[in-house]
Design a protein around this motif. Structure first.
Motif, PDB file in Angstrom:
ATOM      1  N   PRO B 137       1.937  21.041  20.573  1.00 38.83           N
ATOM      2  CA  PRO B 137       0.838  20.180  21.021  1.00 38.83           C
ATOM      3  C   PRO B 137      -0.418  20.966  21.417  1.00 38.83           C
ATOM      4  N   ILE B 138      -0.202  22.155  21.994  1.00 37.03           N
ATOM      5  CA  ILE B 138      -1.340  22.993  22.398  1.00 37.03           C
ATOM      6  C   ILE B 138      -2.133  23.445  21.174  1.00 37.03           C
ATOM      7  N   ALA B 139      -1.404  23.863  20.130  1.00 35.72           N
ATOM      8  CA  ALA B 139      -2.067  24.308  18.904  1.00 35.72           C
ATOM      9  C   ALA B 139      -2.770  23.143  18.209  1.00 35.72           C
ATOM     10  N   GLU B 140      -2.161  21.970  18.276  1.00 35.49           N
ATOM     11  CA  GLU B 140      -2.748  20.795  17.638  1.00 35.49           C
ATOM     12  C   GLU B 140      -4.044  20.377  18.336  1.00 35.49           C
ATOM     13  N   GLU B 141      -4.023  20.461  19.644  1.00 33.17           N
ATOM     14  CA  GLU B 141      -5.189  20.144  20.450  1.00 33.17           C
ATOM     15  C   GLU B 141      -6.393  21.013  20.066  1.00 33.17           C
ATOM     16  N   LYS B 142      -6.099  22.276  19.834  1.00 37.33           N
ATOM     17  CA  LYS B 142      -7.165  23.219  19.497  1.00 37.33           C
ATOM     18  C   LYS B 142      -7.672  23.053  18.076  1.00 37.33           C
ATOM     19  N   ASP B 143      -6.956  22.257  17.281  1.00 38.08           N
ATOM     20  CA  ASP B 143      -7.354  22.024  15.906  1.00 38.08           C
ATOM     21  C   ASP B 143      -7.444  23.355  15.141  1.00 38.08           C
ATOM     22  N   ALA B 144      -6.478  24.211  15.397  1.00 43.24           N
ATOM     23  CA  ALA B 144      -6.462  25.523  14.765  1.00 43.24           C
ATOM     24  C   ALA B 144      -5.502  25.491  13.586  1.00 43.24           C
ATOM     25  N   SER B 145      -6.012  25.162  12.401  1.00 42.78           N
ATOM     26  CA  SER B 145      -5.067  24.868  11.332  1.00 42.78           C
ATOM     27  C   SER B 145      -4.224  26.044  10.851  1.00 42.78           C
ATOM     28  N   TYR B 146      -4.790  27.247  10.741  1.00 41.49           N
ATOM     29  CA  TYR B 146      -3.939  28.371  10.302  1.00 41.49           C
ATOM     30  C   TYR B 146      -2.883  28.715  11.351  1.00 41.49           C
ATOM     31  N   PRO B 147      -3.266  28.860  12.616  1.00 43.86           N
ATOM     32  CA  PRO B 147      -2.219  29.078  13.614  1.00 43.86           C
ATOM     33  C   PRO B 147      -1.161  27.982  13.610  1.00 43.86           C
ATOM     34  N   LEU B 148      -1.582  26.767  13.348  1.00 47.61           N
ATOM     35  CA  LEU B 148      -0.630  25.656  13.308  1.00 47.61           C
ATOM     36  C   LEU B 148       0.330  25.790  12.122  1.00 47.61           C
ATOM     37  N   LEU B 149      -0.215  26.212  11.003  1.00 49.43           N
ATOM     38  CA  LEU B 149       0.596  26.467   9.809  1.00 49.43           C
ATOM     39  C   LEU B 149       1.665  27.516  10.118  1.00 49.43           C
ATOM     40  N   VAL B 150       1.233  28.588  10.759  1.00 50.82           N
ATOM     41  CA  VAL B 150       2.145  29.673  11.105  1.00 50.82           C
ATOM     42  C   VAL B 150       3.211  29.175  12.091  1.00 50.82           C
ATOM     43  N   LEU B 151       2.756  28.395  13.050  1.00 52.31           N
ATOM     44  CA  LEU B 151       3.691  27.834  14.034  1.00 52.31           C
ATOM     45  C   LEU B 151       4.739  26.948  13.362  1.00 52.31           C
ATOM     46  N   GLU B 152       4.299  26.127  12.428  1.00 53.35           N
ATOM     47  CA  GLU B 152       5.237  25.261  11.705  1.00 53.35           C
ATOM     48  C   GLU B 152       6.206  26.096  10.875  1.00 53.35           C
ATOM     49  N   GLY B 153       5.723  27.193  10.356  1.00 56.45           N
ATOM     50  CA  GLY B 153       6.608  28.118   9.643  1.00 56.45           C
ATOM     51  C   GLY B 153       7.676  28.665  10.573  1.00 56.45           C
ATOM     52  N   GLY B 154       7.285  28.983  11.784  1.00 59.91           N
ATOM     53  CA  GLY B 154       8.234  29.484  12.779  1.00 59.91           C
ATOM     54  C   GLY B 154       9.289  28.456  13.128  1.00 59.91           C
ATOM     55  N   LEU B 155       8.834  27.222  13.216  1.00 58.71           N
ATOM     56  CA  LEU B 155       9.752  26.113  13.502  1.00 58.71           C
ATOM     57  C   LEU B 155      10.794  25.994  12.382  1.00 58.71           C
ATOM     58  N   GLU B 156      10.298  26.031  11.161  1.00 66.46           N
ATOM     59  CA  GLU B 156      11.186  25.892  10.010  1.00 66.46           C
ATOM     60  C   GLU B 156      12.130  27.094   9.898  1.00 66.46           C
ATOM     61  N   PHE B 157      11.601  28.254  10.145  1.00 70.09           N
ATOM     62  CA  PHE B 157      12.414  29.476  10.077  1.00 70.09           C
ATOM     63  C   PHE B 157      13.546  29.457  11.098  1.00 70.09           C
ATOM     64  N   THR B 158      13.235  29.120  12.335  1.00 71.62           N
ATOM     65  CA  THR B 158      14.271  29.111  13.367  1.00 71.62           C
ATOM     66  C   THR B 158      15.328  28.041  13.063  1.00 71.62           C
ATOM     67  N   GLU B 159      14.883  26.944  12.489  1.00 76.05           N
ATOM     68  CA  GLU B 159      15.840  25.898  12.108  1.00 76.05           C
ATOM     69  C   GLU B 159      16.739  26.379  10.974  1.00 76.05           C
ATOM     70  N   TRP B 160      16.139  26.999   9.986  1.00 72.44           N
ATOM     71  CA  TRP B 160      16.933  27.527   8.877  1.00 72.44           C
ATOM     72  C   TRP B 160      17.944  28.547   9.400  1.00 72.44           C
ATOM     73  N   PHE B 161      17.481  29.429  10.263  1.00 66.18           N
ATOM     74  CA  PHE B 161      18.338  30.507  10.770  1.00 66.18           C
ATOM     75  C   PHE B 161      19.493  29.932  11.592  1.00 66.18           C
ATOM     76  N   ALA B 162      19.180  28.998  12.474  1.00 67.45           N
ATOM     77  CA  ALA B 162      20.233  28.401  13.305  1.00 67.45           C
ATOM     78  C   ALA B 162      21.264  27.707  12.424  1.00 67.45           C
ATOM     79  N   ASP B 163      20.777  27.044  11.390  1.00 66.13           N
ATOM     80  CA  ASP B 163      21.662  26.342  10.472  1.00 66.13           C
ATOM     81  C   ASP B 163      22.537  27.330   9.699  1.00 66.13           C
TER      82      ASP B 163
END
Lengths: 186, 186
Positions: B137-163
């Motif tokens: 939510p903090i990244a979304e508020e700032k409207d920082a699209s590249y950091p948000l992209l990277v953050l979403e990548g991190g989310l997906e990566f941690t999910e893949w890894f946990a799985d």
DNA sequence: ACAGGCATGTAAATAGTTACATGATTCG
DNA sequence: CGAATCATGTAACTATTTACATGCCTGT
């Protein structure tokens, strides 16, 4: 006695499998653990000396002709030390990805240039994937199931990463083309 | 003039967005890039001094009351240097995963103990995933699209890894239970 | 003969963390 | 008042890479 470095445990783990020289340890690391735990001669040789002083490994002369060579084996103490480490929860989880860092700051560039970063990251992951694929038959031959598990994880990870790069690239391209040249903001 | 460290570029990238003090740089790194590029005070303060000497940033006094404080801004030269770096292909791709190392050597343990390694790895990734989710939510508020992209990548990566951890755990459990106590081999 | 791989090792440099020292300000 | 946070900085340590020096052996 201070606690050992993780690199010391790589050595302990490898000499536990079979007696190995420093050179062989380096070659094995380069062919296996390097993707998640690298080690250089500058670490391996001094560490072997230290482990021998602590009685966790023993070295013996095993020359190849006139070429001097020392192979190390694990001791009972070394085996205990290794197992104790394996039973402790892992602590180090580090990643240093220059590509992600560049993508993070890509707002300083044009969208077309951001895409280049993703292409380079993808190419790198695909190259690693190809390296791992080439290693797989070797690991299968050895019937080393845990190393094989880890290798398969590497294969899956590089595939996931390469795919992610591609999807992000498409998103950037779509955002640029689809809605009138509006690029990504800072 | 020698080339700068990647950590220097983190600083350049952050002060380009907005003028920041060393303290703020550290706080921002801890809240954003730390998952793929960490930095400590021991790097940040000396590096800021060096960047200022090279004219890539300029510091100015900006005390908060009687508390001395220096904020740094990027210069035109600094911006050029940053862009040139962003345009060069990324070089550093490092991972140090003690969990994978332990799994690699898990043949020294009982299969039930190998499963513990996977559970610890999974728990770690899920914890990171939760941290990233909280940051979104903090990244979304700032409207920082590249950091948000990277953050979403991190989310997906941690999910893949946990799985992946979970799937490997199941495989080990199935191999042990399903075919008469046969564990994984070295 | 010579290139490449086997083999051991170290020095120097670079990178990075940790812990500490110092001191001001803010909030409860 | 005391704790937390803001703020800067450094010293010591640990980790790690790179490059080099040395020399033998094998295959072409």
């Amino acid at each position: 006695m201070e606690s050992l470095s993780s690199t010391a445990y790589v050595i302990l783990g490898l000499v536990r499998e079979q007696p190995r020289s420093g050179y062989e340890i380096k070659a094995t690391v380069d062919g296996t653990t390097r993707f998640f735990w690298a080690a250089s001669y500058g670490q391996i040789y001094p560490e072997l000396k230290r482990l021998a002083e602590q009685g966790l490994v023993v070295g013996s002369d095993a020359p190849t002709g006139g070429r001097r060579r020392t192979v190390y084996e694990i001791t009972a103490d070394g085996e205990e030390e290794l197992k104790a480490w394996l039973r402790r929860p892992p602590e180090t989880y580090e990643m240093r990805e220059e590509g992600l860092l560049k993508l993070f700051f890509a707002a300083a560039l044009e969208p077309g240039e951001a895409v280049e970063i993703l292409r380079a990251m993808r190419a790198h992951r695909l190259a690693t994937n190809a390296q791992l694929r080439a290693m797989k038959p070797i690991a299968e031959e050895k019937d080393a199931s845990y190393p094989l598990l880890v290798l398969e994880g590497g294969l899956e990870f590089t595939e996931w990463f390469a795919d992610w790069c591609e999807r992000v690239e498409q998103r950037i391209l779509a955002a640029r083309g689809g809605s009138g040249g509006r690029g990504a903001k800072a």
